[in-house]
Enzyme design. Structure first.
Site, PDB file in Angstrom:
ATOM      1  N   ASN A 185       3.615  20.437 -71.584  1.00 53.81           N
ATOM      2  CA  ASN A 185       2.791  20.009 -72.447  1.00 53.81           C
ATOM      3  C   ASN A 185       3.439  19.856 -74.106  1.00 53.81           C
ATOM      4  OD1 ASN A 185       0.521  19.288 -74.390  1.00 53.81           O
ATOM      5  ND2 ASN A 185      -0.714  21.059 -74.094  1.00 53.81           N
ATOM      6  N   TRP A 186       3.700  18.685 -74.343  1.00 57.36           N
ATOM      7  CA  TRP A 186       4.736  18.525 -75.670  1.00 57.36           C
ATOM      8  C   TRP A 186       3.779  18.889 -76.876  1.00 57.36           C
ATOM      9  CZ3 TRP A 186       8.195  13.841 -73.860  1.00 57.36           C
ATOM     10  CH2 TRP A 186       9.073  14.313 -73.147  1.00 57.36           C
ATOM     11  N   LYS A 187       2.415  18.832 -76.608  1.00 62.87           N
ATOM     12  CA  LYS A 187       1.204  18.611 -77.833  1.00 62.87           C
ATOM     13  C   LYS A 187       1.711  17.835 -78.856  1.00 62.87           C
ATOM     14  CE  LYS A 187       0.597  23.650 -76.378  1.00 62.87           C
ATOM     15  NZ  LYS A 187       0.286  25.001 -76.638  1.00 62.87           N
ATOM     16  N   HIS A 235      -8.019  21.005 -72.918  1.00 58.58           N
ATOM     17  CA  HIS A 235      -6.984  21.931 -73.406  1.00 58.58           C
ATOM     18  C   HIS A 235      -7.778  22.836 -74.557  1.00 58.58           C
ATOM     19  CE1 HIS A 235      -3.613  23.833 -75.605  1.00 58.58           C
ATOM     20  NE2 HIS A 235      -3.196  23.926 -74.158  1.00 58.58           N
ATOM     21  N   GLU A 251      -7.003  23.655 -77.269  1.00 60.60           N
ATOM     22  CA  GLU A 251      -6.591  23.279 -78.659  1.00 60.60           C
ATOM     23  C   GLU A 251      -7.630  22.072 -78.909  1.00 60.60           C
ATOM     24  OE1 GLU A 251      -2.604  22.574 -78.418  1.00 60.60           O
ATOM     25  OE2 GLU A 251      -2.323  25.092 -78.356  1.00 60.60           O
ATOM     26  N   GLU A 254      -5.402  29.055 -68.823  1.00 63.06           N
ATOM     27  CA  GLU A 254      -4.609  29.387 -69.909  1.00 63.06           C
ATOM     28  C   GLU A 254      -5.465  30.136 -70.877  1.00 63.06           C
ATOM     29  OE1 GLU A 254      -1.457  25.743 -70.762  1.00 63.06           O
ATOM     30  OE2 GLU A 254      -3.440  25.435 -71.975  1.00 63.06           O
ATOM     31  N   GLY A 286       1.221  30.233 -77.000  1.00 62.06           N
ATOM     32  CA  GLY A 286       1.970  30.208 -78.315  1.00 62.06           C
ATOM     33  C   GLY A 286       2.256  31.415 -79.191  1.00 62.06           C
ATOM     34  N   SER A 293       2.818  30.799 -72.987  1.00 63.22           N
ATOM     35  CA  SER A 293       4.050  31.616 -73.046  1.00 63.22           C
ATOM     36  C   SER A 293       4.923  31.858 -71.901  1.00 63.22           C
ATOM     37  CB  SER A 293       3.876  33.011 -73.754  1.00 63.22           C
ATOM     38  OG  SER A 293       3.297  32.692 -75.161  1.00 63.22           O
ATOM     39  N   GLY A 316       4.092  24.857 -72.977  1.00 58.15           N
ATOM     40  CA  GLY A 316       3.904  24.253 -74.235  1.00 58.15           C
ATOM     41  C   GLY A 316       5.501  24.589 -74.763  1.00 58.15           C
ATOM     42  N   GLY A 317       5.574  25.562 -75.502  1.00 60.03           N
ATOM     43  CA  GLY A 317       6.734  25.856 -76.270  1.00 60.03           C
ATOM     44  C   GLY A 317       8.098  25.640 -75.392  1.00 60.03           C
TER      45      GLY A 317
HETATM   46  P1  13P Z   1       2.816  27.841 -74.809  1.00 59.14           P
HETATM   47  O1  13P Z   1       3.627  27.810 -73.308  1.00 59.14           O
HETATM   48  O2  13P Z   1       3.513  27.566 -75.931  1.00 59.14           O
HETATM   49  O3  13P Z   1       2.229  29.148 -74.791  1.00 59.14           O
HETATM   50  O4  13P Z   1       1.445  27.094 -74.719  1.00 59.14           O
HETATM   51  C1  13P Z   1       0.922  26.752 -73.449  1.00 59.14           C
HETATM   52  C2  13P Z   1       0.110  25.787 -73.566  1.00 59.14           C
HETATM   53  O5  13P Z   1      -0.935  25.676 -74.142  1.00 59.14           O
HETATM   54  C3  13P Z   1       0.037  24.667 -72.607  1.00 59.14           C
HETATM   55  O6  13P Z   1      -0.720  23.707 -72.451  1.00 59.14           O
END
Ligand code: 13P
Length: 236
Positions: A10-12, A88, A90, A154, A160, A196, A217-218
């Protein structure tokens, strides 16, 4: 366990990592596992053209209409996407998406033949109050659980932050989530872990019985780290 592992990036709201669409990209399909990328809307086409299994980070359930700034699930389908991320945290937090909204998105995706990857998970406050299980239970109850969907657990406190859930805690939550699925789909639905996940912890998480992959994500923005996680997953 006979569920194929799925490693999803997920590149957000970030630009594609360098080399993502070039030869040697670690985001393309990989032997023995499924690999999936959620880029921003602007890069869906390039991602698809690069041979990457691609999904939208969000899609509006209506096919078209007065929804400024949105893109519909039907449009994702039209461009060639096969997946869509629903709910998600967010989006739940930043865009006020409710369990009912998320359910409508998932159902619209299914109606159009797209595969929904649906996110659930509790906040730190809910966990401290002993409400982690009831929170995911409520989130799950709104969903089309008899259908072909993927769930991503999640925990918001792990996203994050570098505070990954321990493999034991994640497994306990995944097993709890699986216990709430209907008989017909209980063993079929994949439950991804997100929060994470990185090369250092991927193996111990992915070895757990009810963890069927990762939503990353990261670490997915760092091609080397993502490649390492993909390679770990394919070796299990
Ligand atoms: P991180 O891997 O940066 O914690 O993000 C997880 C995430 O929200 C994937 O959708």
């Amino acid at each position: 366990m006979n569920r194929t592992l799925l490693i999803a990036a997920n590149w957000k709201m970030n630009s594609p990592p360098e080399g993502a669409f070039s030869k040697g990209s670690p985001y393309v399909p990989y032997e023995g596992i499924d690999v999936l990328v959620f880029p921003t809307f602007l890069y869906l086409k390039q991602s698809l053209d690069a041979g990457i299994c691609t999904g939208g980070q969000y899609g509006h359930p209506d096919s078209h209409g007065a929804h400024t700034g949105d893109i519909s699930i039907a449009m994702l389908k039209e461009i060639g996407c096969t997946h869509v991320l629903c709910g998600h945290s967010e989006r739940r937090q930043g865009h006020g998406e409710t369990n009912e909204d998320v359910s409508r998105q998932a159902q619209a995706a299914l109606d159009l033949g797209l595969h929904p990857v649906i996110c659930i998970g509790e906040t730190a406050k809910q966990r401290e109050a002993g409400e982690a299980e009831s929170t995911v239970h409520t989130q799950l109850s709104a969903l089309p659980l008899h259908s072909d969907i993927t769930i991503a657990y999640e925990p918001i406190w792990a996203i994050g932050t570098g505070n990954t859930a321990t493999p034991e805690l994640a497994q306990t939550m995944h097993a709890f989530i699986r216990s709430l699925l209907p008989d017909q789909s209980r063993e079929k639905i994949r439950i991804l872990y997100g929060g994470s996940m990185k090369p250092e912890n991927a193996e111990e998480l992915l070895l757990k019985e009810d963890i069927d992959g990762g939503l990353i994500g990261g670490a997915s923005l760092k091609p080397d780290e993502f490649a390492t996680i993909v390679s770990i997953a394919s070796s299990l």
